[in-house]
Design a protein around this motif. Structure first.
Motif, PDB file in Angstrom:
ATOM      1  N   GLY A 262       0.999  -1.412   0.067  1.00 32.63           N
ATOM      2  CA  GLY A 262       0.086  -0.073   0.012  1.00 32.63           C
ATOM      3  C   GLY A 262       0.909   1.207   0.076  1.00 32.63           C
ATOM      4  N   ILE A 263       0.166   2.255  -0.204  1.00 28.52           N
ATOM      5  CA  ILE A 263       0.953   3.728  -0.219  1.00 28.52           C
ATOM      6  C   ILE A 263       0.974   4.124   1.143  1.00 28.52           C
ATOM      7  N   PRO A 264       2.079   4.621   1.509  1.00 35.68           N
ATOM      8  CA  PRO A 264       2.369   4.942   2.873  1.00 35.68           C
ATOM      9  C   PRO A 264       1.599   6.456   3.172  1.00 35.68           C
ATOM     10  N   VAL A 265       0.741   6.388   4.192  1.00 33.57           N
ATOM     11  CA  VAL A 265      -0.212   7.725   4.181  1.00 33.57           C
ATOM     12  C   VAL A 265      -0.303   8.073   5.649  1.00 33.57           C
ATOM     13  N   PHE A 266      -0.777   9.252   5.781  1.00 34.80           N
ATOM     14  CA  PHE A 266      -1.114   9.742   7.316  1.00 34.80           C
ATOM     15  C   PHE A 266      -2.314  10.360   7.292  1.00 34.80           C
ATOM     16  N   ARG A 267      -3.123  10.472   8.277  1.00 31.18           N
ATOM     17  CA  ARG A 267      -4.561  10.692   8.355  1.00 31.18           C
ATOM     18  C   ARG A 267      -4.543  12.075   9.194  1.00 31.18           C
ATOM     19  N   ILE A 268      -5.428  13.106   8.964  1.00 35.68           N
ATOM     20  CA  ILE A 268      -5.637  14.237   9.349  1.00 35.68           C
ATOM     21  C   ILE A 268      -7.252  14.303   9.377  1.00 35.68           C
ATOM     22  N   GLY A 269      -7.820  14.228  10.664  1.00 34.98           N
ATOM     23  CA  GLY A 269      -9.163  13.898  10.675  1.00 34.98           C
ATOM     24  C   GLY A 269      -9.535  12.594   9.903  1.00 34.98           C
ATOM     25  N   ARG A 270     -10.501  12.802   8.975  1.00 37.10           N
ATOM     26  CA  ARG A 270     -10.976  11.690   8.209  1.00 37.10           C
ATOM     27  C   ARG A 270     -10.307  11.569   6.846  1.00 37.10           C
ATOM     28  N   SER A 271      -9.373  12.760   6.658  1.00 32.55           N
ATOM     29  CA  SER A 271      -8.740  12.737   5.335  1.00 32.55           C
ATOM     30  C   SER A 271      -7.584  11.957   5.400  1.00 32.55           C
ATOM     31  N   LEU A 272      -7.040  11.395   4.243  1.00 33.14           N
ATOM     32  CA  LEU A 272      -5.868  10.613   4.170  1.00 33.14           C
ATOM     33  C   LEU A 272      -4.792  11.520   3.012  1.00 33.14           C
ATOM     34  N   TYR A 273      -3.563  11.518   3.407  1.00 32.95           N
ATOM     35  CA  TYR A 273      -2.726  12.286   2.820  1.00 32.95           C
ATOM     36  C   TYR A 273      -1.446  11.415   2.514  1.00 32.95           C
ATOM     37  N   ALA A 274      -0.422  11.617   1.356  1.00 32.49           N
ATOM     38  CA  ALA A 274       0.654  10.767   1.294  1.00 32.49           C
ATOM     39  C   ALA A 274       1.726  11.929   1.236  1.00 32.49           C
ATOM     40  N   ASP A 275       2.876  11.704   1.838  1.00 37.57           N
ATOM     41  CA  ASP A 275       4.061  12.663   1.859  1.00 37.57           C
ATOM     42  C   ASP A 275       4.679  12.431   0.522  1.00 37.57           C
ATOM     43  N   LYS A 276       4.880  13.695  -0.153  1.00 33.86           N
ATOM     44  CA  LYS A 276       5.400  13.456  -1.459  1.00 33.86           C
ATOM     45  C   LYS A 276       6.774  12.567  -1.802  1.00 33.86           C
ATOM     46  N   THR A 277       7.484  12.685  -0.969  1.00 30.76           N
ATOM     47  CA  THR A 277       8.921  11.968  -1.103  1.00 30.76           C
ATOM     48  C   THR A 277       8.545  10.478  -0.907  1.00 30.76           C
ATOM     49  N   GLU A 278       7.814  10.241   0.257  1.00 27.36           N
ATOM     50  CA  GLU A 278       7.386   8.854   0.428  1.00 27.36           C
ATOM     51  C   GLU A 278       6.600   7.951  -0.447  1.00 27.36           C
ATOM     52  N   PHE A 279       5.637   8.804  -1.270  1.00 23.86           N
ATOM     53  CA  PHE A 279       4.975   8.658  -2.410  1.00 23.86           C
ATOM     54  C   PHE A 279       5.704   8.269  -3.596  1.00 23.86           C
ATOM     55  N   ILE A 280       6.818   9.256  -3.983  1.00 17.86           N
ATOM     56  CA  ILE A 280       7.699   8.960  -5.199  1.00 17.86           C
ATOM     57  C   ILE A 280       8.435   7.574  -4.965  1.00 17.86           C
ATOM     58  N   THR A 281       9.186   7.570  -3.633  1.00 17.92           N
ATOM     59  CA  THR A 281       9.959   6.266  -3.566  1.00 17.92           C
ATOM     60  C   THR A 281       8.772   5.130  -3.652  1.00 17.92           C
ATOM     61  N   TRP A 282       7.651   5.065  -2.974  1.00 17.02           N
ATOM     62  CA  TRP A 282       6.707   4.031  -3.431  1.00 17.02           C
ATOM     63  C   TRP A 282       6.557   3.767  -4.697  1.00 17.02           C
ATOM     64  N   TRP A 283       6.365   4.922  -5.506  1.00 20.40           N
ATOM     65  CA  TRP A 283       5.968   4.866  -6.885  1.00 20.40           C
ATOM     66  C   TRP A 283       7.164   4.200  -7.782  1.00 20.40           C
ATOM     67  N   GLU A 284       8.346   4.751  -7.531  1.00 20.05           N
ATOM     68  CA  GLU A 284       9.490   3.950  -8.121  1.00 20.05           C
ATOM     69  C   GLU A 284       9.646   2.473  -7.962  1.00 20.05           C
ATOM     70  N   GLN A 285       9.283   2.224  -6.625  1.00 15.38           N
ATOM     71  CA  GLN A 285       9.385   0.733  -6.154  1.00 15.38           C
ATOM     72  C   GLN A 285       8.255  -0.066  -6.993  1.00 15.38           C
ATOM     73  N   ALA A 286       7.152   0.631  -7.122  1.00 13.39           N
ATOM     74  CA  ALA A 286       6.128  -0.307  -7.767  1.00 13.39           C
ATOM     75  C   ALA A 286       6.223  -0.289  -9.152  1.00 13.39           C
ATOM     76  N   LYS A 287       6.675   0.588  -9.872  1.00 10.44           N
ATOM     77  CA  LYS A 287       7.291   0.654 -11.186  1.00 10.44           C
ATOM     78  C   LYS A 287       8.267  -0.603 -11.428  1.00 10.44           C
ATOM     79  N   THR A 288       9.151  -0.834 -10.623  1.00  7.66           N
ATOM     80  CA  THR A 288      10.047  -1.686 -10.824  1.00  7.66           C
ATOM     81  C   THR A 288       9.543  -3.115 -10.464  1.00  7.66           C
ATOM     82  N   ARG A 289       8.717  -3.195  -9.503  1.00  6.80           N
ATOM     83  CA  ARG A 289       8.226  -4.566  -9.036  1.00  6.80           C
ATOM     84  C   ARG A 289       7.201  -5.003 -10.357  1.00  6.80           C
TER      85      ARG A 289
END
Length: 73
Positions: A39-66
């Protein structure tokens, strides 16, 4: 598709959808999946989910490699 430079520091599901062109429902599913299970690493503020840009880009590059097929014999 947006470029990495134009992305905000905290990404919403819709911003991830626009950047990756992954269906919005799939983005929500990935945001609600444990990162240890792909899954995408996220944090929650209230009921909203957000992904940190640098963590998401790392996840995205790893997902493309996989997701790449290995064509070597």
């Amino acid at each position: 598709m947006k470029s990495v430079a134009t992305l905000p520091n905290s990404l919403t599901a819709n911003e991830i959808h626009e950047f990756t062109n992954i269906k919005l429902r799939t983005v929500y599913d990935l945001m609600n999946t444990n990162p240890e299970n792909g899954g995408i690493p996220v944090f929650r503020i209230g009921r909203s989910l957000y992904a940190d840009k640098t963590e998401f880009i790392t996840w995205w590059e790893q997902a493309k490699t996989r997701g790449r097929k290995n064509y070597s014999v």
